[in-house]
Scaffold this active site. Structure first.
Site, PDB file in Angstrom:
ATOM      1  N   PRO A   1       0.831  -1.207   0.000  1.00 27.53           N
ATOM      2  CG  PRO A   1      -0.846  -1.606   1.562  1.00 27.53           C
ATOM      3  CD  PRO A   1       0.480  -2.123   1.096  1.00 27.53           C
ATOM      4  CD  GLU A   2       3.126   2.715  -4.354  1.00 24.83           C
ATOM      5  OE1 GLU A   2       3.199   3.870  -4.832  1.00 24.83           O
ATOM      6  OE2 GLU A   2       3.401   1.691  -5.012  1.00 24.83           O
TER       7      GLU A   2
END
Length: 299
Positions: free
Chosen positions: A2-3
């Site tokens: 996840p960014e």
């Protein structure tokens, strides 16, 4: 992993579900995350009320009101904070307490309205930590993270990019230059700005730096609007998946046609990560040098 868009989506989903809720109990697994949860923190968190949920880079920050303070003060430098990182496969969601317990569950915070805040992470690269002081946490994080990618100072960004001989992929992945950008959105921003990921930072002209800065913000803003990208495990705080994976221009599209010129998308290992780009749209040499070479041939 996840960014920023995925983490921001989780934060926005959790904010209305957690604000004003009080933690009435904590359960934790014996299996350790990347940064182990300390059992002593159970008593620290139990009885605390959630004052807010925010993001810094790829971190989720849950601000708490310390039940032992009289009266509790929100956003005070001495207020406690729960810091969570989703690692590669982490999920941080609110579900009804009666929901069957999922596998790979590491932490469960029972809330006063009959719901549970769950942290599960199959690969265990995520983490959750309790900090007694918001001031101490922010001192630590600000020393490790650069500015957020929205409204970046143009001159400071130019200086940071052109001051290094590293390739642009490495520059964008450096969290001290800009916080929150990861592999997916670095590729997408470089494509949008028409810059090859192997170009060095010092090779960029001022206008190219500006183009890259604006592309980073535009790509992240668009991804947030689509609730981020679900490649494998990612879901938002409400359990809903992202949709930006359906809009990728280059990431994960090796051999497929470029959306601009229809040439094949290439993939190269840069900064230890797979980097996707269009060799035709993203030139590997500085534009100014290309112009000079062309002029020399026509004389």
């Amino acid at each position: 992993m996840p960014e920023l868009p995925e983490v921001e989506t989780v934060v926005r989903d959790l904010r209305p579900l957690l604000a004003g809720r009080t933690v009435v109990g904590v359960r934790h697994s014996a299996k350790k995350l990347r940064r182990p949860w300390r059992p002593a923190w159970n008593a620290r968190v139990t009885g605390a009320t959630v004052a807010g949920v925010r993001r810094r880079g790829k971190w989720i920050l849950v601000d708490l009101l310390d039940a032992k303070r009289n009266p509790p003060v929100a956003d005070a430098p001495g207020s406690p904070v729960l810091r969570v990182h989703l690692g590669m496969t982490g999920q941080f969601t609110v579900v009804p307490a009666a929901t069957p317990e999922p596998d790979h569950l590491h932490l469960a915070f029972a809330l006063d309205n009959g719901t549970d805040l769950l942290l599960r992470d199959p690969r265990r690269f995520g983490s959750a930590e309790w900090f007694a002081s918001r001031a101490a946490l922010e001192d630590e994080m600000n020393a490790e993270l650069g500015p957020e990618p929205f409204g970046l100072d143009a001159a400071a960004f130019r200086d940071a990019v052109t001051g290094t001989a590293r390739n642009l992929k490495a520059v964008l992945l450096d969290q001290t230059i800009v916080a929150g950008v990861g592999n997916i959105y670095a590729d997408e921003a470089l494509f949008r700005s028409k810059l090859h990921p192997a170009r060095t930072g010092k090779s960029l002209a001022a206008d190219e730096c500006d183009r890259l800065r604006l592309a980073v913000e535009a790509v992240l803003t668009k991804a947030i609007a689509s609730r981020g990208s679900t490649i494998r495990d990612y879901v938002g705080g409400s359990g809903l998946r992202g949709g930006f994976q359906n809009e990728f221009a280059v990431y994960g599209r090796t051999g497929e046609p470029c959306p601009t010129c229809t040439g094949a998308i290439a993939c190269e290992r840069l900064a230890g990560r797979s980097s996707h780009f269009c060799a035709s749209c993203q030139k590997s040499s500085p534009q100014s040098k290309t112009k000079k070479a062309t002029k020399a041939r026509t004389v």
